[in-house]
Write an enzyme that holds these catalytic residues in place. Structure first.
Site, PDB file in Angstrom:
ATOM      1  CD  GLU A 362      61.165  49.195  69.316  1.00 50.32           C
ATOM      2  OE1 GLU A 362      60.837  50.336  69.659  1.00 50.32           O
ATOM      3  OE2 GLU A 362      60.766  48.162  69.885  1.00 50.32           O
TER       4      GLU A 362
HETATM    5  N1  CAA Z   1      53.654  59.700  65.412  1.00 50.90           N
HETATM    6  C1  CAA Z   1      52.464  59.750  64.757  1.00 50.90           C
HETATM    7  N2  CAA Z   1      52.369  59.987  63.430  1.00 50.90           N
HETATM    8  C2  CAA Z   1      53.511  60.198  62.756  1.00 50.90           C
HETATM    9  C3  CAA Z   1      54.775  60.167  63.382  1.00 50.90           C
HETATM   10  C4  CAA Z   1      54.828  59.904  64.775  1.00 50.90           C
HETATM   11  N3  CAA Z   1      55.960  59.864  65.441  1.00 50.90           N
HETATM   12  N4  CAA Z   1      55.730  60.401  62.460  1.00 50.90           N
HETATM   13  C5  CAA Z   1      55.095  60.580  61.296  1.00 50.90           C
HETATM   14  N5  CAA Z   1      53.751  60.449  61.483  1.00 50.90           N
HETATM   15  C6  CAA Z   1      52.699  60.591  60.484  1.00 50.90           C
HETATM   16  C7  CAA Z   1      52.916  61.936  59.785  1.00 50.90           C
HETATM   17  O1  CAA Z   1      52.276  62.968  60.488  1.00 50.90           O
HETATM   18  C8  CAA Z   1      52.311  61.706  58.430  1.00 50.90           C
HETATM   19  O2  CAA Z   1      50.919  61.888  58.471  1.00 50.90           O
HETATM   20  P1  CAA Z   1      50.269  63.162  57.693  1.00 50.90           P
HETATM   21  O3  CAA Z   1      50.465  62.832  56.246  1.00 50.90           O
HETATM   22  O4  CAA Z   1      48.862  63.130  58.144  1.00 50.90           O
HETATM   23  O5  CAA Z   1      51.037  64.357  58.124  1.00 50.90           O
HETATM   24  C9  CAA Z   1      52.555  60.217  58.166  1.00 50.90           C
HETATM   25  O6  CAA Z   1      52.832  59.609  59.453  1.00 50.90           O
HETATM   26  C10 CAA Z   1      53.750  60.006  57.263  1.00 50.90           C
HETATM   27  O7  CAA Z   1      54.848  60.706  57.812  1.00 50.90           O
HETATM   28  P2  CAA Z   1      56.209  60.869  57.012  1.00 50.90           P
HETATM   29  O8  CAA Z   1      55.932  61.426  55.641  1.00 50.90           O
HETATM   30  O9  CAA Z   1      57.182  61.579  57.877  1.00 50.90           O
HETATM   31  O10 CAA Z   1      56.606  59.317  56.837  1.00 50.90           O
HETATM   32  P3  CAA Z   1      57.758  58.652  56.025  1.00 50.90           P
HETATM   33  O11 CAA Z   1      57.179  57.586  55.175  1.00 50.90           O
HETATM   34  O12 CAA Z   1      58.642  59.693  55.406  1.00 50.90           O
HETATM   35  O13 CAA Z   1      58.565  57.861  57.177  1.00 50.90           O
HETATM   36  C11 CAA Z   1      60.154  57.558  58.914  1.00 50.90           C
HETATM   37  C12 CAA Z   1      59.091  58.466  58.255  1.00 50.90           C
HETATM   38  C13 CAA Z   1      60.551  58.340  60.152  1.00 50.90           C
HETATM   39  C14 CAA Z   1      61.350  57.335  58.053  1.00 50.90           C
HETATM   40  C15 CAA Z   1      59.469  56.217  59.290  1.00 50.90           C
HETATM   41  O14 CAA Z   1      59.208  55.445  58.133  1.00 50.90           O
HETATM   42  C16 CAA Z   1      60.270  55.400  60.251  1.00 50.90           C
HETATM   43  O15 CAA Z   1      60.258  55.662  61.461  1.00 50.90           O
HETATM   44  N6  CAA Z   1      61.006  54.363  59.754  1.00 50.90           N
HETATM   45  C17 CAA Z   1      61.690  53.437  60.587  1.00 50.90           C
HETATM   46  C18 CAA Z   1      60.833  52.234  60.827  1.00 50.90           C
HETATM   47  C19 CAA Z   1      61.135  51.562  62.126  1.00 50.90           C
HETATM   48  O16 CAA Z   1      61.486  52.185  63.122  1.00 50.90           O
HETATM   49  N7  CAA Z   1      60.960  50.264  62.139  1.00 50.90           N
HETATM   50  C20 CAA Z   1      61.111  49.538  63.331  1.00 50.90           C
HETATM   51  C21 CAA Z   1      60.403  48.246  63.189  1.00 50.90           C
HETATM   52  S1  CAA Z   1      59.783  47.672  64.711  1.00 50.90           S
HETATM   53  C22 CAA Z   1      61.017  46.944  65.515  1.00 50.90           C
HETATM   54  O17 CAA Z   1      62.163  47.004  65.187  1.00 50.90           O
HETATM   55  C23 CAA Z   1      60.526  46.280  66.745  1.00 50.90           C
HETATM   56  C24 CAA Z   1      61.356  45.154  67.172  1.00 50.90           C
HETATM   57  O18 CAA Z   1      61.064  44.057  66.833  1.00 50.90           O
HETATM   58  C25 CAA Z   1      62.446  45.386  68.124  1.00 50.90           C
END
Ligand code: CAA
Length: 378
Positions: A362
């Protein structure tokens, strides 16, 4: 600032504690051998825990978000496996439908998820899209009244055991993150293939599988939200999900500290309990301090979420700190137990193995720092 649980939350906490001690503890050996705790999940459904914060009209217990976090926390003190099953099922397996689904989808899926009849899972990660979640390759092509999905997912918690999956796929390759959509997929869908079940360092008993979708036809009615809304749904629900993983980490951090403290008061070396040696006493002080700080961060994030306040930064802070604390406390607990801590006769080696993944799934600790730094520098 009120830092006390309500009477209802305290009753729920006691109920979960008793359940964990009486029903889950005897099951730990079976989970350690790899058995998925189906019976435990079924009982959690009967106790109303699988839909703890789901409104009554969708078959849930209609308790608040804090009660859900209390449940994950207390379950994880006994078994991080059961804690993570509930956390993934609720935060990222059920809530996306509850928040973004239409009435028909909620009636069809949330009711079953809330009762525990169905288990939920979340399919974002792919072999080439881990931390960079937006770089996923799974495609969904619309054909009449359905979409055809092709692609593969990895590290899917509850995978294979779950009945309902939130699957993210590209519907418009030219639109970047706005070209990703979310679908509700049933396990029985033709073309849904359950692959390798990962052999993991810890969390034995929790399923982590690969999934492949081969010309999998998903009804258009199962599109969640609108086309292109998938990335927002994924990241928005991960905010909540991260508080669940933080609560799971807190459970391990406290369990490790409590086990070390109890042992250190009994184990005598050089004529006195090892707790009375400053080297061990200071370790216990640091473990207690970190666990207490983690507890406050977890419940602060949960409280914001319960009041529908923005909590992305606080969720990431809680997850970063609580997962680091779980790992550190588990390492120190093994150290306090000495040679015994390295054996399977005591639970601290299990805490050690179960803690590590908290710093990875996550969103890794590095991703949490990216999220936090984006918030504090904007
Ligand atoms: N809520 C809603 N929307 C969001 C958001 C949030 N928290 N964070 C970003 N967004 C939106 C942004 O507003 C943006 O939209 P706009 O273009 O309209 O402004 C869009 O998403 C893209 O945002 P970013 O440019 O910031 O996105 P990014 O590609 O740079 O990625 C990141 C950001 C934080 C690195 C993200 O990719 C991330 O969280 N990566 C980690 C993935 C992760 O946590 N994976 C877990 C897998 S699930 C798991 O592990 C479950 C399990 O089985 C236990």
């Amino acid at each position: 600032m009120e830092l006390r649980f309500t009477e209802e939350q305290n009753m729920m906490r006691k109920m979960v504690r008793d359940f964990a001690r009486e029903e889950i503890t005897p099951f730990i050996e079976r989970m350690e051998k790899g058995e998925f705790p189906r019976e435990i999940v079924k009982k959690m459904g009967q106790l109303g825990l699988m839909g703890i914060s789901v409104p009554e009209k969708y078959g849930g217990s209609q308790m608040d978000f804090i009660s859900y976090i209390i449940a994950v926390h207390e379950l994880s003190k006994v078994s991080a496996v059961v804690g993570v099953i509930l956390s993934v099922h609720t935060s990222v397996g059920t809530n996306p439908i509850l928040y973004y689904g239409n009435e028909e989808q909620k009636q069809k899926y949330v009711t079953k998820l809330a009762s525990g009849e169905h288990l939920g899972a979340f399919c974002l990660t792919e072999p080439g899209a881990g931390s960079d979640a937006a770089s996923l390759k799974t495609k969904a092509v619309k054909k009449g009244d359905h979409y055809v999905l092709n692609g593969s997912k990895i590290f899917i918690t509850n995978g294979g055991e779950a009945d309902t999956y939130i699957v993210f796929a590209i519907t418009d390759p030219s639109a970047g993150t706005k070209g990703i959509s979310a679908f509700i997929v049933e396990k029985e869908t033709p073309g849904f293939i359950v692959g390798k079940d990962e052999e993991k360092m810890g969390l034995h008993g929790s399923r982590t599988v690969q999934l492949t979708f081969e010309d999998m036809r998903v009804p258009a009615a199962n599109l969640l939200g609108s086309e292109g809304e998938g990335f927002k749904i994924a990241l928005g629900n991960l905010d909540t999900g991260r508080i669940g993983i933080a609560a799971k980490s807190l459970g391990i951090a406290e369990a490790a500290y409590e086990a070390a403290c109890e042992y250190a008061k009994e184990r005598v070396q050089f004529g006195k309990p090892i707790a009375a040696h400053q080297g061990i006493g200071f370790k216990l002080a640091d473990m207690a301090t970190a666990a207490e700080a983690a507890r406050l961060l977890v419940y602060q994030a949960a409280s914001l979420r319960a009041q529908d306040q923005p909590c992305g930064k606080e969720a990431s802070i809680a997850k970063l700190f609580a997962s680091t604390t779980a790992m550190n406390n588990a390492i120190e607990a093994v150290q306090v137990f000495g040679g015994y801590g390295y054996t399977e006769d005591y639970p601290v080696e299990r805490y050690f193995r179960d803690a590590k993944i908290s710093e990875i799934y996550e969103g890794t600790s590095e991703i949490q720092r990216i999220v936090i730094s984006k918030h504090v520098t904007k």
